[in-house]
Design a protein around this motif. Structure first.
Motif, PDB file in Angstrom:
ATOM      1  N   UNK A   1      10.088  -4.542   3.618  1.00  0.00           N
ATOM      2  CA  UNK A   1       8.853  -3.940   3.126  1.00  0.00           C
ATOM      3  C   UNK A   1       8.828  -4.027   1.605  1.00  0.00           C
ATOM      4  N   UNK A   2       7.637  -4.195   1.024  1.00  0.00           N
ATOM      5  CA  UNK A   2       7.513  -4.041  -0.409  1.00  0.00           C
ATOM      6  C   UNK A   2       7.763  -2.580  -0.782  1.00  0.00           C
ATOM      7  N   UNK A   3       8.132  -2.339  -2.021  1.00  0.00           N
ATOM      8  CA  UNK A   3       8.425  -0.970  -2.441  1.00  0.00           C
ATOM      9  C   UNK A   3       7.223  -0.054  -2.246  1.00  0.00           C
ATOM     10  N   UNK A   4       6.017  -0.541  -2.547  1.00  0.00           N
ATOM     11  CA  UNK A   4       4.829   0.294  -2.385  1.00  0.00           C
ATOM     12  C   UNK A   4       4.553   0.568  -0.905  1.00  0.00           C
TER      13      UNK A   4
ATOM     14  N   UNK B   1       6.382  -7.643   3.271  1.00  0.00           N
ATOM     15  CA  UNK B   1       5.083  -7.095   3.625  1.00  0.00           C
ATOM     16  C   UNK B   1       4.705  -5.953   2.699  1.00  0.00           C
ATOM     17  N   UNK B   2       3.518  -6.040   2.106  1.00  0.00           N
ATOM     18  CA  UNK B   2       3.056  -5.005   1.170  1.00  0.00           C
ATOM     19  C   UNK B   2       1.591  -4.705   1.445  1.00  0.00           C
ATOM     20  N   UNK B   3       1.286  -4.376   2.700  1.00  0.00           N
ATOM     21  CA  UNK B   3      -0.099  -4.302   3.146  1.00  0.00           C
ATOM     22  C   UNK B   3      -0.959  -3.352   2.328  1.00  0.00           C
TER      23      UNK B   3
ATOM     24  N   UNK C   1       2.230  -0.799  -9.813  1.00  0.00           N
ATOM     25  CA  UNK C   1       2.936  -0.124  -8.727  1.00  0.00           C
ATOM     26  C   UNK C   1       3.441  -1.040  -7.609  1.00  0.00           C
ATOM     27  N   UNK C   2       3.074  -2.292  -7.615  1.00  0.00           N
ATOM     28  CA  UNK C   2       3.527  -3.205  -6.554  1.00  0.00           C
ATOM     29  C   UNK C   2       4.216  -4.445  -7.107  1.00  0.00           C
ATOM     30  N   UNK C   3       3.568  -5.136  -8.013  1.00  0.00           N
ATOM     31  CA  UNK C   3       4.043  -6.427  -8.492  1.00  0.00           C
ATOM     32  C   UNK C   3       5.459  -6.397  -9.080  1.00  0.00           C
ATOM     33  N   UNK C   4       5.798  -5.440  -9.951  1.00  0.00           N
ATOM     34  CA  UNK C   4       7.151  -5.487 -10.543  1.00  0.00           C
ATOM     35  C   UNK C   4       8.272  -5.416  -9.510  1.00  0.00           C
TER      36      UNK C   4
END
Length: 335
Positions: free
Chosen positions: A140-143, A195-197, A210-213
């Motif tokens: 999973x993505x962090x966000x 996955x970062x839906x 909040x997502x890309x870094x």
């Protein structure tokens, strides 16, 4: 040409016998081998058998350790219900109050029951098809992980009410995802999908903060180990697509709401695009002829390195004739 050779050639823009088929199949795969979803989610041997079956029966060029978004969250301590033959259910966030973050104990991928099960799936894939079919691990993505632990609703309020606190949570989640990605590469994954839906629901500025870094850090860790990366954000990502290109992903999934031709014209020389047939209107409900036409169109506008797939998971109940029409379209495409 086997599937791994096909993918490597395609990524380099070299000739292939046909473009690779990178469909995501989960609930369909479980039921294709007559297994309930609870077994698919919780038993890596069932999970692997299901993947190998659909790969063989529908000419996919990937086996993938993607099942549900709750593996990491479960090992963090989130209570997740697994109905016998339905999707997992989370009824209560693990982080309700901001102070709950102090109670979080980051799980170890080698001992967390559900994370280690995915690692074992990758290891079993490697034993069975390593060197022949690309093996994709998944994180999973962090966000997205923060939203799993806290709920999408609360995360959306955190953007404005407590952004610094949210970054603290994202730091914890991101470090767990890096460790999880590394464990899967060590077990034999050729690709790590992320996955970062929830990211499709935020503004470009929020995505960049909040997502890309965190996507960049996870992908950098994967690249350090010599594996490829794939970014999957469900939904209409047209507004954040320029920033997604900076994630470091080798492959970026394009959902059906995004204009594939426009994306290819703008970014196709930077990454490999994957997509983007409508999973429902085309794959599930369309005729074989419709699937054939859309598949060829996506590959023609996607560019010489693009990969074939529906924009997101292909639904359970999709007619077998439609999968075969997709395969035929790829075989008959002039590559």
């Amino acid at each position: 040409m086997n599937s791994l050779e096909r993918l490597r050639n395609r990524l380099r823009g070299e000739p292939v016998d046909r473009p690779p088929n990178f469909n995501i199949l989960m609930t369909f795969a479980a039921h294709h081998i007559g297994q309930p979803l609870s077994s698919f989610y919780r038993d890596h041997t069932v999970f692997v058998d299901a993947n190998l079956a659909v790969c063989n029966d529908f000419e996919l060029d990937i086996v993938q350790a993607i099942s549900d978004p709750y593996r990491e969250a479960s090992d963090f301590g989130l209570e997740v219900e697994f109905p016998a033959d339905n999707l997992p259910v989370n009824r209560k966030p693990l982080i309700v109050e901001p102070d709950d973050i102090r109670k979080l104990i980051p799980p170890d991928p080698s001992t967390g029951p559900r994370m280690s099960d995915r690692v074992e799936a990758v290891r079993l894939f490697r034993e069975r098809v390593g060197g022949e079919i690309p093996i994709m691990g998944w994180v999973e993505g962090a966000l997205a992980e923060a939203a799993d632990l806290r709920s999408v609703y609360l995360i959306m309020t955190d953007f404005s009410r407590r952004p610094d606190w949210l970054e603290e949570l994202l730091e914890i989640c991101g470090n767990v995802e890096i460790a999880f990605a590394r464990a899967q590469v060590e077990a034999g994954a050729d690709i790590i999908g992320l996955g970062d839906a929830v990211a499709s629901q935020v503004s470009p500025a929020m995505y960049r903060r909040f997502a890309l870094p965190y996507e960049q850090r996870i992908f950098a860790a994967v690249h350090e180990m010599g594996a490829l990366t794939r970014l999957h954000i469900c939904g209409n990502t047209s507004h954040i697509l320029p920033d997604m290109m900076d994630s470091g992903a080798d492959i970026i999934d394009i959902d059906w709401m995004v204009d594939m031709q426009s994306a290819s014209e703008k970014y196709g020389n930077r990454v490999v695009l994957c997509g983007n047939a409508d999973p429902v209107a085309v794959m599930l409900q369309g005729s074989p002829q419709k699937v054939y036409e859309v598949t060829q169109h996506c590959m023609m506008v996607g560019g010489p390195r693009s990969l074939s797939a529906a924009g997101c998971e292909v639904p359970d109940g999709t007619p077998h004739e439609n999968f075969r029409a997709q395969s035929r379209a790829l075989q008959e495409l002039n590559t």
